[in-house]
Write a protein that holds these residues in place. Structure first.
Motif, PDB file in Angstrom:
ATOM      1  N   GLY A   6      -7.983  11.908  -7.442  1.00 52.10           N
ATOM      2  CA  GLY A   6      -9.352  11.566  -7.771  1.00 52.10           C
ATOM      3  C   GLY A   6      -9.605  11.605  -9.252  1.00 52.10           C
ATOM      4  O   GLY A   6      -8.846  12.190 -10.021  1.00 52.10           O
ATOM      5  N   THR A   9      -2.387   3.929  -3.105  1.00 54.43           N
ATOM      6  CA  THR A   9      -2.532   2.974  -4.195  1.00 54.43           C
ATOM      7  C   THR A   9      -2.106   1.597  -3.687  1.00 54.43           C
ATOM      8  O   THR A   9      -1.139   1.493  -2.944  1.00 54.43           O
ATOM      9  N   THR A  10      -2.816   0.557  -4.075  1.00 50.50           N
ATOM     10  CA  THR A  10      -2.450  -0.805  -3.707  1.00 50.50           C
ATOM     11  C   THR A  10      -1.753  -1.454  -4.899  1.00 50.50           C
ATOM     12  O   THR A  10      -2.286  -1.462  -6.009  1.00 50.50           O
ATOM     13  N   PHE A  18     -14.545  10.008  -7.196  1.00 50.78           N
ATOM     14  CA  PHE A  18     -14.013   9.323  -6.027  1.00 50.78           C
ATOM     15  C   PHE A  18     -12.603   9.823  -5.761  1.00 50.78           C
ATOM     16  O   PHE A  18     -11.856  10.103  -6.689  1.00 50.78           O
ATOM     17  N   GLU A  19     -12.238   9.956  -4.491  1.00 46.09           N
ATOM     18  CA  GLU A  19     -10.891  10.368  -4.130  1.00 46.09           C
ATOM     19  C   GLU A  19     -10.207   9.283  -3.319  1.00 46.09           C
ATOM     20  O   GLU A  19     -10.855   8.543  -2.597  1.00 46.09           O
ATOM     21  N   TRP A  20      -8.887   9.181  -3.443  1.00 45.04           N
ATOM     22  CA  TRP A  20      -8.108   8.223  -2.684  1.00 45.04           C
ATOM     23  C   TRP A  20      -6.794   8.848  -2.271  1.00 45.04           C
ATOM     24  O   TRP A  20      -6.347   9.830  -2.848  1.00 45.04           O
ATOM     25  N   ASN A  21      -6.182   8.257  -1.232  1.00 48.66           N
ATOM     26  CA  ASN A  21      -4.919   8.797  -0.720  1.00 48.66           C
ATOM     27  C   ASN A  21      -3.814   7.737  -0.709  1.00 48.66           C
ATOM     28  O   ASN A  21      -2.752   7.947  -0.138  1.00 48.66           O
ATOM     29  N   ARG A  44       0.876  -1.180   0.000  1.00 49.36           N
ATOM     30  CA  ARG A  44       0.000   0.000   0.000  1.00 49.36           C
ATOM     31  C   ARG A  44       0.909   1.224   0.000  1.00 49.36           C
ATOM     32  O   ARG A  44       1.694   1.423   0.922  1.00 49.36           O
ATOM     33  N   PRO A  54      -4.279  13.789  -1.864  1.00 46.89           N
ATOM     34  CA  PRO A  54      -5.431  13.038  -2.367  1.00 46.89           C
ATOM     35  C   PRO A  54      -5.537  13.147  -3.891  1.00 46.89           C
ATOM     36  O   PRO A  54      -5.271  14.200  -4.473  1.00 46.89           O
ATOM     37  N   CYS A 101      -7.517  -1.686  -6.598  1.00 42.28           N
ATOM     38  CA  CYS A 101      -8.156  -1.181  -5.398  1.00 42.28           C
ATOM     39  C   CYS A 101      -7.745  -2.037  -4.205  1.00 42.28           C
ATOM     40  O   CYS A 101      -7.314  -3.182  -4.353  1.00 42.28           O
ATOM     41  N   ARG A 102      -7.863  -1.504  -3.029  1.00 42.97           N
ATOM     42  CA  ARG A 102      -7.412  -2.188  -1.822  1.00 42.97           C
ATOM     43  C   ARG A 102      -8.123  -3.516  -1.595  1.00 42.97           C
ATOM     44  O   ARG A 102      -7.553  -4.453  -1.066  1.00 42.97           O
TER      45      ARG A 102
END
Length: 72
Positions: free
Chosen positions: A24, A33-34, A28-31, A16, A22, A54-55
């Motif tokens: 997006g 990356t997997t 959708f927003e993410w902080n 991870r 952040p 995605c996680r």
């Protein structure tokens, strides 16, 4: 005709990786990356593959590799 070798071992690792800020795509927003890395051993050959997902995908990958715990 190519020679075939049975799969001897499958190794999976899940990472991870935090983003600087952040990110997006408009909905959708993410902080973070997997990243999933897989090493496949067959005979004297090792193949390596990776992808960013995605996680939720980490559990599926680790279960396919016969592991139940998460990696960092």
């Amino acid at each position: 005709m190519t020679a075939e070798a049975p799969i001897d071992r499958l190794e999976c690792a899940v990472y991870r990786i935090a983003t600087d800020m952040p990110e997006g795509g408009g909905t959708f927003e993410w902080n973070a990356t997997t990243m999933i890395v897989v090493n496949l051993h067959a005979g004297k050959t090792v193949g390596t593959g990776y992808t960013c997902l995605c996680r939720a995908s980490d559990r599926l990958c680790l279960e396919a590799c016969g592991r139940r715990q998460r990696c960092a």
